[in-house]
Design a protein around this motif. Structure first.
Motif, PDB file in Angstrom:
ATOM      1  N   PRO A 359       0.808  -1.234   0.000  1.00  0.00           N
ATOM      2  CA  PRO A 359       0.000   0.000   0.000  1.00  0.00           C
ATOM      3  C   PRO A 359       0.835   1.275   0.000  1.00  0.00           C
ATOM      4  CG  PRO A 359      -0.940  -1.597   1.521  1.00  0.00           C
ATOM      5  CD  PRO A 359       0.392  -2.154   1.076  1.00  0.00           C
ATOM      6  N   ILE A 360       2.035   1.240   0.564  1.00  0.00           N
ATOM      7  CA  ILE A 360       2.875   2.449   0.519  1.00  0.00           C
ATOM      8  C   ILE A 360       3.244   2.766  -0.913  1.00  0.00           C
ATOM      9  CG2 ILE A 360       5.169   3.346   1.111  1.00  0.00           C
ATOM     10  CD1 ILE A 360       4.900   2.102   3.832  1.00  0.00           C
ATOM     11  N   SER A 361       3.574   1.726  -1.682  1.00  0.00           N
ATOM     12  CA  SER A 361       3.877   1.916  -3.098  1.00  0.00           C
ATOM     13  C   SER A 361       2.659   2.403  -3.858  1.00  0.00           C
ATOM     14  CB  SER A 361       4.382   0.598  -3.691  1.00  0.00           C
ATOM     15  OG  SER A 361       4.604   0.715  -5.073  1.00  0.00           O
ATOM     16  N   GLY A 362       1.503   1.788  -3.595  1.00  0.00           N
ATOM     17  CA  GLY A 362       0.289   2.166  -4.308  1.00  0.00           C
ATOM     18  C   GLY A 362      -0.227   3.539  -3.936  1.00  0.00           C
ATOM     19  N   TYR A 363      -0.051   3.918  -2.690  1.00  0.00           N
ATOM     20  CA  TYR A 363      -0.612   5.172  -2.188  1.00  0.00           C
ATOM     21  C   TYR A 363       0.285   6.370  -2.478  1.00  0.00           C
ATOM     22  CZ  TYR A 363      -3.271   8.106   1.092  1.00  0.00           C
ATOM     23  OH  TYR A 363      -4.059   9.086   1.650  1.00  0.00           O
ATOM     24  N   PHE A 364       1.587   6.200  -2.294  1.00  0.00           N
ATOM     25  CA  PHE A 364       2.506   7.321  -2.448  1.00  0.00           C
ATOM     26  C   PHE A 364       3.316   7.278  -3.744  1.00  0.00           C
ATOM     27  CE2 PHE A 364       2.142   7.016   2.252  1.00  0.00           C
ATOM     28  CZ  PHE A 364       1.644   8.290   2.489  1.00  0.00           C
ATOM     29  N   GLY A 365       3.348   6.127  -4.425  1.00  0.00           N
ATOM     30  CA  GLY A 365       4.102   6.020  -5.667  1.00  0.00           C
ATOM     31  C   GLY A 365       5.272   5.057  -5.540  1.00  0.00           C
ATOM     32  N   TRP A 366       5.760   4.594  -6.711  1.00  0.00           N
ATOM     33  CA  TRP A 366       6.782   3.550  -6.719  1.00  0.00           C
ATOM     34  C   TRP A 366       8.099   3.938  -6.055  1.00  0.00           C
ATOM     35  CZ3 TRP A 366      11.427   4.348  -9.046  1.00  0.00           C
ATOM     36  CH2 TRP A 366      11.506   5.343 -10.039  1.00  0.00           C
ATOM     37  N   PRO A 367       8.551   5.207  -6.102  1.00  0.00           N
ATOM     38  CA  PRO A 367       9.826   5.501  -5.411  1.00  0.00           C
ATOM     39  C   PRO A 367       9.744   5.234  -3.909  1.00  0.00           C
ATOM     40  CG  PRO A 367       9.292   7.249  -6.969  1.00  0.00           C
ATOM     41  CD  PRO A 367       8.077   6.392  -6.855  1.00  0.00           C
ATOM     42  N   PHE A 368       8.602   5.568  -3.318  1.00  0.00           N
ATOM     43  CA  PHE A 368       8.444   5.310  -1.893  1.00  0.00           C
ATOM     44  C   PHE A 368       8.270   3.818  -1.631  1.00  0.00           C
ATOM     45  CE2 PHE A 368       7.075   9.760  -2.246  1.00  0.00           C
ATOM     46  CZ  PHE A 368       7.902  10.321  -1.292  1.00  0.00           C
ATOM     47  N   GLY A 369       7.708   3.091  -2.600  1.00  0.00           N
ATOM     48  CA  GLY A 369       7.616   1.639  -2.476  1.00  0.00           C
ATOM     49  C   GLY A 369       9.000   1.007  -2.443  1.00  0.00           C
ATOM     50  N   MET A 370       9.884   1.483  -3.314  1.00  0.00           N
ATOM     51  CA  MET A 370      11.263   0.972  -3.308  1.00  0.00           C
ATOM     52  C   MET A 370      11.975   1.314  -2.005  1.00  0.00           C
ATOM     53  SD  MET A 370      12.780   1.436  -7.174  1.00  0.00           S
ATOM     54  CE  MET A 370      14.285   0.590  -6.667  1.00  0.00           C
ATOM     55  N   LEU A 371      11.731   2.512  -1.502  1.00  0.00           N
ATOM     56  CA  LEU A 371      12.322   2.910  -0.224  1.00  0.00           C
ATOM     57  C   LEU A 371      11.850   1.992   0.895  1.00  0.00           C
ATOM     58  CD1 LEU A 371      13.887   4.894   1.615  1.00  0.00           C
ATOM     59  CD2 LEU A 371      11.761   6.240   1.755  1.00  0.00           C
ATOM     60  N   ALA A 372      10.553   1.687   0.895  1.00  0.00           N
ATOM     61  CA  ALA A 372       9.996   0.805   1.923  1.00  0.00           C
ATOM     62  C   ALA A 372      10.631  -0.578   1.860  1.00  0.00           C
ATOM     63  CB  ALA A 372       8.480   0.713   1.761  1.00  0.00           C
ATOM     64  N   GLY A 373      10.784  -1.124   0.644  1.00  0.00           N
ATOM     65  CA  GLY A 373      11.405  -2.434   0.495  1.00  0.00           C
ATOM     66  C   GLY A 373      12.862  -2.421   0.898  1.00  0.00           C
ATOM     67  N   PHE A 374      13.569  -1.360   0.532  1.00  0.00           N
ATOM     68  CA  PHE A 374      14.978  -1.211   0.878  1.00  0.00           C
ATOM     69  C   PHE A 374      15.182  -1.234   2.394  1.00  0.00           C
ATOM     70  CE2 PHE A 374      18.607   1.554   1.883  1.00  0.00           C
ATOM     71  CZ  PHE A 374      19.610   0.953   1.144  1.00  0.00           C
ATOM     72  N   LEU A 375      14.336  -0.483   3.110  1.00  0.00           N
ATOM     73  CA  LEU A 375      14.430  -0.434   4.567  1.00  0.00           C
ATOM     74  C   LEU A 375      13.960  -1.732   5.205  1.00  0.00           C
ATOM     75  CD1 LEU A 375      13.046   3.177   5.183  1.00  0.00           C
ATOM     76  CD2 LEU A 375      15.442   2.436   5.289  1.00  0.00           C
ATOM     77  N   HIS A 376      12.923  -2.315   4.639  1.00  0.00           N
ATOM     78  CA  HIS A 376      12.309  -3.508   5.232  1.00  0.00           C
ATOM     79  C   HIS A 376      13.297  -4.671   5.321  1.00  0.00           C
ATOM     80  CE1 HIS A 376       9.168  -6.495   6.100  1.00  0.00           C
ATOM     81  NE2 HIS A 376       9.794  -7.267   5.217  1.00  0.00           N
ATOM     82  N   ALA A 377      14.068  -4.866   4.273  1.00  0.00           N
ATOM     83  CA  ALA A 377      14.968  -6.018   4.242  1.00  0.00           C
ATOM     84  C   ALA A 377      15.941  -6.001   5.420  1.00  0.00           C
ATOM     85  CB  ALA A 377      15.737  -6.054   2.928  1.00  0.00           C
ATOM     86  N   SER A 378      16.466  -4.836   5.755  1.00  0.00           N
ATOM     87  CA  SER A 378      17.413  -4.748   6.858  1.00  0.00           C
ATOM     88  C   SER A 378      16.714  -4.819   8.211  1.00  0.00           C
ATOM     89  CB  SER A 378      18.223  -3.445   6.759  1.00  0.00           C
ATOM     90  OG  SER A 378      19.018  -3.448   5.591  1.00  0.00           O
ATOM     91  N   VAL A 379      15.562  -4.170   8.321  1.00  0.00           N
ATOM     92  CA  VAL A 379      14.833  -4.176   9.597  1.00  0.00           C
ATOM     93  C   VAL A 379      14.386  -5.586   9.960  1.00  0.00           C
ATOM     94  CG1 VAL A 379      12.754  -3.371  10.792  1.00  0.00           C
ATOM     95  CG2 VAL A 379      14.085  -1.785   9.382  1.00  0.00           C
ATOM     96  N   VAL A 380      13.863  -6.325   8.965  1.00  0.00           N
ATOM     97  CA  VAL A 380      13.318  -7.647   9.262  1.00  0.00           C
ATOM     98  C   VAL A 380      14.408  -8.627   9.669  1.00  0.00           C
ATOM     99  CG1 VAL A 380      13.434  -8.675   6.943  1.00  0.00           C
ATOM    100  CG2 VAL A 380      11.594  -9.320   8.494  1.00  0.00           C
ATOM    101  N   LEU A 381      15.625  -8.427   9.188  1.00  0.00           N
ATOM    102  CA  LEU A 381      16.716  -9.332   9.546  1.00  0.00           C
ATOM    103  C   LEU A 381      17.100  -9.195  11.020  1.00  0.00           C
ATOM    104  CD1 LEU A 381      19.038  -9.083   6.414  1.00  0.00           C
ATOM    105  CD2 LEU A 381      17.450 -10.918   7.022  1.00  0.00           C
ATOM    106  N   SER A 382      16.782  -8.051  11.625  1.00  0.00           N
ATOM    107  CA  SER A 382      17.076  -7.836  13.042  1.00  0.00           C
ATOM    108  C   SER A 382      15.839  -7.998  13.920  1.00  0.00           C
ATOM    109  CB  SER A 382      17.665  -6.433  13.256  1.00  0.00           C
ATOM    110  OG  SER A 382      18.862  -6.282  12.530  1.00  0.00           O
ATOM    111  N   ALA A 383      14.651  -7.791  13.344  1.00  0.00           N
ATOM    112  CA  ALA A 383      13.427  -7.792  14.148  1.00  0.00           C
ATOM    113  C   ALA A 383      13.119  -9.151  14.745  1.00  0.00           C
ATOM    114  CB  ALA A 383      12.249  -7.317  13.291  1.00  0.00           C
TER     115      ALA A 383
END
Length: 455
Positions: A359-383
């Motif tokens: 939904p972040i990608s769909g709501y705000f646009g693909w650049p923010f979707g890529m940002l969300a995925g970029f951050l998610h990968a690192s956060v989830v590895l520690s969460a």
């Protein structure tokens, strides 16, 4: 206001049962019966902390049979609860069948479901109102297995009590956590489960437990599982075009309109667009997920196929090609910059489950979707470290953290909308239904018009 039962989607039950039967038959054909039974026993007796690939633990045949049993149990729980079906029913089937390849088994899910049922009894409400939460909360089934099977610390009775306690507190907690995520994290219950695990796991450790993450990861099944997934996805796409009592051009037009939605929860695509576009969307998304894993040199096994099936389930409730691809690309892009490899099992899972932030990608646009995925990968590895892999929806927990941070931050940066919490209860929204087709049509046009205006 009395709850209205919608019978329009009841013909989904036979198709769900056929899907479960195919899983069972395929599993039985994969391995000899004695090997399947032995593998199933090993699966039931495993502790299930992430990552526990049931294909690695018990073999492909036993893993598929377990998936069939869990799926069939989920179907009958939904049916007996009397709750009307909608797009989220497809989410539940995809998710329960997917995670029963790596963490949920026909034994460890019951205490949590029983706890949620007990909550409905004490609150004097229909269990159907909470059946969604009951099934999704089995994300913490590894806790039941760990406590129930840990001979030096836990016991089966303690595992039962813990599971019932988890199931009991999840309905009010998950309803609340949805509000603070503003529909930006599709795996809302995963976030709620992460909060519960963050509280319970340290408590267990200081009481003498010593849970640890696992890494049972099967390899060498790309051809077999790739063929199975391809056949399933192609059948769904063909069915959407030619077997839904709708002209193929109308099905395609509906799918194209679906692609213009943001995916912000709640987005019941089945009610908004009908079966044909949803089946096409499900098949296409499944192929995208599979190709993503193969493109990064990953493995098709229990966890990754579980992730693909989860994406396919959420294709009826928020995910489509245009809002999942940017988030996936964000994870892939991170693989070239971060100190982890795209071939790591946990990162491959992140490539799939990062789509919780679609939904972040769909709501705000693909650049923010890529940002969300970029951050998610690192956060989830520690969460997952603080909870020792005992929350299967670890990506949902990570997604919830990022949704809470990114939504108001991006809003303030782009100044497109005022931040506004949704006060409606998530599970009441997705279970609302009506028999009045004209009303539904009016809702469809209104929602699509709003979505197109946003873009």
């Amino acid at each position: 206001m009395p709850h209205t039962h919608h019978t329009h989607y009841r013909n989904m039950y036979p198709f769900f049962q056929i899907y479960a039967a195919l899983l069972f038959i395929t599993g039985v054909l994969m391995d000899p019966p004695d090997q399947v039974l032995a593998g199933l026993r090993d699966i039931l007796l495993s502790e299930d902390n992430l990552i526990t690939d049931y294909i690695q633990v018990g073999g492909l045949g036993a893993a598929l049979v377990n998936a069939a049993l869990v799926t069939l149990a989920s179907i009958w729980i939904m049916k007996l609860s009397g709750e009307p079906l909608n797009g989220y029913a497809m989410v539940l089937i995809g998710l329960m069948s997917g995670f029963s390849l790596f963490g949920k088994n026909i034994l460890n899910i019951w205490p949590i479901i029983l706890g949620t049922w007990l909550y409905s009894v004490i609150c004097r409400e229909r269990f159907g109102k909470y059946v969604t939460v009951a099934l999704l909360s089995t994300a913490l089934a590894p806790m039941v297995s760990y406590v129930g099977l840990e001979n030096e610390w836990g016991s089966p009775a303690l595992g039962l009590i813990l599971g019932m306690g988890i199931g009991f507190i999840m309905p009010p907690l998950s309803a609340y956590t949805y509000k603070i995520q503003n529909g930006m994290n599709l795996y809302n219950v995963g976030f709620a489960c992460g909060l519960v695990a963050t509280m319970l796991v340290p408590l267990m450790i200081y009481l003498g437990a010593s849970p640890a993450t696992n890494y049972h990861w099967a390899t060498g099944y790309n051809l077999q599982l790739g063929c199975m997934l391809t056949v399933l996805c192609v059948v769904l796409i063909v069915s959407g075009f030619f077997f839904c009592k709708r002209p193929y051009w109308a099905a395609w037009a509906g799918y194209r309109r679906l692609l213009h939605t943001t995916g912000r929860a709640p987005s019941d695509y089945l009610r908004l667009f009908g079966f044909a576009p949803v089946l096409i969307n499900t098949g296409i998304n499944g192929l995208i997920g599979m190709l993503c894993i193969l493109a990064v040199g990953g493995d098709l096994n229990g966890p990754t196929v579980g992730g693909i099936l989860t994406i396919m389930g959420f294709s009826a409730f928020g995910k489509h090609a245009w809002n999942i691809i940017p988030v996936m690309l964000g994870v892939v892009f991170g693989g070239f910059m971060m100190d982890w490899s795209l071939r790591d099992g946990a990162v491959q899972l992140a490539c799939l489950f990062c789509t919780t932030l679609a939904p972040i990608s769909g709501y705000f646009g693909w650049p923010f979707g890529m940002l969300a995925g970029f951050l998610h990968a690192s956060v989830v590895l520690s969460a997952g470290s603080p909870v020792s892999g005992l929350n299967l929806y670890n990506n949902g927990f990570s997604g919830g953290i990022l949704a809470i941070i990114l939504y108001p931050t991006i809003l303030d940066i782009v100044r497109r909308r005022q931040p506004e919490l949704q006060n409606e209860d998530y599970f009441e929204i997705i279970h609302e239904d009506s028999n009045q087709t004209p009303v539904e049509n009016e809702v469809v046009e209104h929602v699509i018009h709003q979505e197109e205006e946003k873009r």
